[in-house]
Design a protein around this motif. Structure first.
Motif, PDB file in Angstrom:
ATOM      1  N   GLY A 210       0.815  -1.218   0.000  1.00 18.43           N
ATOM      2  CA  GLY A 210       0.000   0.000   0.000  1.00 18.43           C
ATOM      3  C   GLY A 210       0.849   1.268   0.000  1.00 18.43           C
ATOM      4  N   ILE A 211       2.128   1.148  -0.388  1.00 18.99           N
ATOM      5  CA  ILE A 211       3.024   2.306  -0.366  1.00 18.99           C
ATOM      6  C   ILE A 211       2.738   3.202  -1.575  1.00 18.99           C
ATOM      7  CG2 ILE A 211       5.443   3.048  -0.476  1.00 18.99           C
ATOM      8  CD1 ILE A 211       6.134   0.312   0.808  1.00 18.99           C
ATOM      9  N   LEU A 212       2.427   4.469  -1.279  1.00 20.71           N
ATOM     10  CA  LEU A 212       2.006   5.362  -2.365  1.00 20.71           C
ATOM     11  C   LEU A 212       3.105   6.353  -2.768  1.00 20.71           C
ATOM     12  CD1 LEU A 212      -1.653   6.086  -1.199  1.00 20.71           C
ATOM     13  CD2 LEU A 212      -0.939   4.767  -3.210  1.00 20.71           C
ATOM     14  N   ASN A 213       4.243   6.345  -2.055  1.00 24.95           N
ATOM     15  CA  ASN A 213       5.235   7.398  -2.322  1.00 24.95           C
ATOM     16  C   ASN A 213       6.617   6.861  -2.729  1.00 24.95           C
ATOM     17  OD1 ASN A 213       6.064   6.310   0.044  1.00 24.95           O
ATOM     18  ND2 ASN A 213       6.033   8.216   1.246  1.00 24.95           N
ATOM     19  N   ASN A 214       6.669   5.645  -3.309  1.00 27.84           N
ATOM     20  CA  ASN A 214       7.990   5.125  -3.693  1.00 27.84           C
ATOM     21  C   ASN A 214       8.177   5.060  -5.208  1.00 27.84           C
ATOM     22  OD1 ASN A 214       6.307   3.026  -4.278  1.00 27.84           O
ATOM     23  ND2 ASN A 214       7.590   1.436  -3.372  1.00 27.84           N
ATOM     24  N   GLY A 215       7.308   5.748  -5.939  1.00 27.85           N
ATOM     25  CA  GLY A 215       7.494   5.828  -7.392  1.00 27.85           C
ATOM     26  C   GLY A 215       6.568   4.924  -8.197  1.00 27.85           C
ATOM     27  N   LEU A 216       6.099   3.828  -7.589  1.00 29.10           N
ATOM     28  CA  LEU A 216       5.255   2.886  -8.343  1.00 29.10           C
ATOM     29  C   LEU A 216       3.864   3.469  -8.614  1.00 29.10           C
ATOM     30  CD1 LEU A 216       6.091  -0.591  -6.716  1.00 29.10           C
ATOM     31  CD2 LEU A 216       6.877   0.309  -8.915  1.00 29.10           C
ATOM     32  N   ALA A 217       3.228   3.971  -7.544  1.00 24.49           N
ATOM     33  CA  ALA A 217       1.872   4.510  -7.710  1.00 24.49           C
ATOM     34  C   ALA A 217       1.892   5.718  -8.644  1.00 24.49           C
ATOM     35  CB  ALA A 217       1.277   4.889  -6.355  1.00 24.49           C
ATOM     36  N   ALA A 218       2.930   6.545  -8.523  1.00 21.58           N
ATOM     37  CA  ALA A 218       3.027   7.728  -9.392  1.00 21.58           C
ATOM     38  C   ALA A 218       3.123   7.310 -10.857  1.00 21.58           C
ATOM     39  CB  ALA A 218       4.243   8.565  -9.001  1.00 21.58           C
ATOM     40  N   TYR A 219       3.936   6.287 -11.122  1.00 23.69           N
ATOM     41  CA  TYR A 219       4.059   5.812 -12.495  1.00 23.69           C
ATOM     42  C   TYR A 219       2.719   5.239 -12.983  1.00 23.69           C
ATOM     43  CZ  TYR A 219       5.492   3.095 -16.557  1.00 23.69           C
ATOM     44  OH  TYR A 219       5.583   2.575 -17.822  1.00 23.69           O
ATOM     45  N   ALA A 220       2.058   4.466 -12.110  1.00 28.02           N
ATOM     46  CA  ALA A 220       0.775   3.861 -12.489  1.00 28.02           C
ATOM     47  C   ALA A 220      -0.258   4.944 -12.824  1.00 28.02           C
ATOM     48  CB  ALA A 220       0.262   2.961 -11.375  1.00 28.02           C
TER      49      ALA A 220
END
Ligand SMILES: [Zn+2]
Length: 310
Positions: A210-220
């Motif tokens: 559920g980590i939203l600030n490590n680059g994955l969610a931003a890319y998604a």
């Protein structure tokens, strides 16, 4: 009529219309093929002559042909219905693309809820959960880890063929920080494998942990996925069967998204708790839908509210 009923009718109507159209097309296409396959090296004119005489004077050969065609059409219809159902379960309304959400906003009296399972496909427990869902006639949503899907492609196909919705849960399930290239590798590779194995082009991403600030969610988000979090965390990976059930029941609400796990470790407690969770939610009046269906309900609600205002 509740939204859920309307959604269900729409699905039925869509499927029926689609089957009717493609079914009649298939009859046209398969008829000559079947006739040809029963004639050794037939010149084109002979096929026409034979098929005409058979139509005029039905014989056992023709009946066999009819039967073969019937079976083939029936099989194709089943396959199409399944495809249609899968597509319906995974199509996401455009307003949810590129955003992060924790649940759907529904009227509290529309008690629909989505069960989601992360970290599979996984030997034994994925199959056990599929069996429980099937027995209860429930469609759920599975967020897969790419490398587990690579190890267990047949399990993945089983889940997709059963009509459940599929989301991307990264390739490696790591909690590192990612630059854009790294995030692209984690997410693109998983989406490609899902599509290659199941034909489903997913537009849902759930970040590991559920980590939203490590680059994955931003890319998604940038790539127009809906980043799907949850509103009810079972904490099934660290607690007892009874308390994971209580966690779900305490946090359940209309439009809610429930987080559980079918893979990534020993999930026997989740398997054990699931039938009771389903029973209890049903008794409280909940209907079970996939995440895309839940969001379709929200989209429909909004549309109705807008029409009402006009
Ligand atoms: Zn996970």
């Amino acid at each position: 009529m509740t939204n859920l009923k309307r959604l269900w009718r729409r699905r039925k109507a869509l499927t029926t219309a689609f089957i009717a159209a493609v079914g009649s097309f298939l009859v046209g296409v398969t008829l000559p093929i079947d006739l040809r396959s029963n004639q050794p090296e037939p010149p084109q004119t002979q096929v026409v002559a034979v098929s005409q005489s058979q139509v005029q004077k039905p014989n056992s050969n023709f009946n066999r042909l009819q039967q073969a065609i019937g079976q083939r059409v029936e099989f194709s219809q089943q396959a199409i219905a399944q495809l249609q159902e899968n597509r319906f379960n995974s199509s996401l309304p455009s307003q949810f693309r590129g955003i992060t959400l924790r649940q759907a906003r529904l009227d509290p009296k529309h008690k629909a809820i989505a069960l989601t399972f992360d970290d599979g496909p996984w030997p034994t427990t994925t199959t056990q959960i599929l069996d429980i869902l099937k027995k209860n006639k429930i469609k759920a949503t599975f967020f897969w880890v790419g490398r587990y899907l690579q190890t267990h492609p047949e399990l993945g196909k089983q889940v997709a063929n059963a009509g459940h919705a599929i989301g991307n849960h990264s390739w490696n399930h790591n909690y590192y920080k990612y630059n854009e290239d790294g995030a692209a590798r984690e997410i693109d590779r998983t989406t490609s494998l899902i599509e290659e194995l199941t034909g489903v082009k997913t537009s849902m991403f759930r970040p590991p942990g559920g980590i939203l600030n490590n680059g994955l969610a931003a890319y998604a988000e940038k790539k127009n996925y809906a980043v799907v979090m949850w509103s009810a965390d079972s904490l099934d990976w660290r607690t007892t069967t009874q308390s994971l059930t209580e966690n779900v029941m305490r946090q359940a609400n209309a439009g809610g998204i429930v987080l559980m796990h079918d893979g990534g470790g020993n999930r026997s407690r989740t398997v054990e708790a699931l039938p009771d969770i389903i029973d209890r939610l049903r008794k409280e009046g909940y209907k079970f839908v996939t995440v895309p269906e839940l969001l379709q309900m929200e989209a429909q609600n909004l549309k109705q509210q807008e029409t009402a205002k006009k």
